[in-house]
Design an enzyme around this catalytic site. Structure first.
Site: not given
Ligand SMILES: *Cc1c(COP(=O)(O)O)cnc(C)c1O
Length: 360
Positions: A35, A255
């Site tokens: 993702k 800044y």
């Molecule tokens: C993002 C996600 C994962 C993976 O999590 P990591 O900590 O990156 O391994 C697995 N399952 C779901 C439902 C997620 O949203």
């Protein structure tokens, strides 16, 4: 001249990290979570390098479209499932699988007239309280799905942990027990574990693990980096020095004048800032590598530039290479300085960052 800021993706690291997960996974199959554009590493690029994954997990149908367009043939699970009734046709067309976490999704399926069965994963809220059916509602939701001719009868069972990066944490223990209590008398493949749970909770492997971060070599367990567990960082963020200026003792830097020179000294200016996705919250003292050696940020991160304490770097010259994170400087360490986790940093690269690849 194009801007010096580059994210180099180490393709070999992605492949090695999947192998390392395979070693840890035992018999479990791997749903590689890609993702957010492969945690910022580039969705298609990542999926190509993870050709040996058994399935991919994505956040939205658009990611599934991109993966299919790139020729990816594996199973693809949309982790939050259909967002509206109209999604069902596209899920069918692309051969995507849907998480079902809410009764409204079952209503849309019940009203749908597509004759082909959709493969679904029933999401159980075992204690994180984000997505999923409460324990008491799982059996009813599953029974309802089983009555629908357009839902594949082989329904998977999924849950997600809130705190699995804290090894031995009681909440995760309770979540595992909750899931197992519900799932024990239900047929169907089980998937519980994100990356941290793969490392810390071997009893929760199920038939499928769902690692994301470790594929990119990133750990979320406080004080650790992926390398501590045999994983390789898959991104190097780099830029270069565009100025070196001699600044007098007592003069403020940047800044809001948050840092003052304690002596006459060289301040380096590096071509990267929050406009590239480098976190503005990275405070003075955040490390970076100038010519491969550690130096530290001083003053505020600005949109296009950061300022660096070059004491002890007398050999530094304009044009010299700077690494913001990578195999020699864990992104987890930078994240700790910025009050976040490595995932947010790699996900945050903006469109003006040039992406390169190497085979390393
Ligand atoms: C993002 C996600 C994962 C993976 O999590 P990591 O900590 O990156 O391994 C697995 N399952 C779901 C439902 C997620 O949203």
């Amino acid at each position: 001249m194009s801007r010096a800021t580059c994210a180099t993706i180490h393709l070999g690291a992605l492949r090695d990290n999947l192998r390392r997960l395979r070693e840890l996974a035992g018999d479990a199959r791997i749903m590689a979570v890609v993702k957010a554009d492969g945690y910022g590493h580039g969705l298609e690029r990542v999926a190509r390098m993870l050709a040996e994954a058994d399935a991919f997990g994505v956040a939205c149908i658009a990611d599934g479209q991109r993966l299919r367009a790139a020729g990816i043939r594996q199973r693809i699970v949309v982790l939050s499932g259909i967002d509206e009734a109209a999604d069902i046709g596209e899920m069918h067309r692309l051969g995507l699988e849907s998480t079902i976490h809410h009764a409204s999704q079952i209503d849309w399926l019940a009203a749908d007239r597509n004759p082909r069965p959709l493969k679904v994963w029933l999401k159980i809220d075992s204690g994180m309280h984000r997505l999923g059916f409460a324990a008491a509602d799982v059996a009813g939701a599953r029974a309802r799905l089983r009555t629908l001719p357009n839902v594949d009868r082989d329904i998977g069972l999924m849950t997600h942990f809130a705190n699995s990066d804290v090894i031995g944490d009681a909440q995760t223990m309770a979540q595992i027990e909750c899931f197992q209590r519900i799932a024990s008398d239900m047929p169907g493949a089980q998937t519980l574990s994100n990356s941290a749970a793969v490392l810390g909770w071997p009893q929760a492997r199920g038939q499928w693990i769902r690692p994301g971060g470790l594929l990119y070599g990133i750990s979320v367990a406080t004080g650790t980096s992926g390398a501590d567990f045999g994983f390789r960082p898959a991104m190097t963020l780099s830029s270069k020095l565009v100025a070196i200026n001699r600044i007098a003792k007592g003069e403020p830097i940047g800044y809001a004048a948050t840092w003052t020179c304690p002596e006459d000294m060289d301040i380096g200016v590096v071509q990267i800032g929050y406009g590239d996705g480098y976190p503005r919250s990275a405070a003075s003292g955040t490390p970076l590598l100038v010519n491969g050696r550690r130096a530290a940020i001083v003053g505020r991160v600005s949109m296009d530039l950061i300022t660096v304490d070059l004491r002890g770097h007398d050999d530094a010259r304009v044009g010299d290479p700077v690494i913001l994170w990578g195999p020699q400087l864990p992104v987890e360490e930078i994240a700790a300085h910025a009050g976040t986790i490595g995932y947010e940093l790699t996900c945050g690269m903006t469109r003006r960052v040039r992406f390169l690849e190497d085979m390393d």
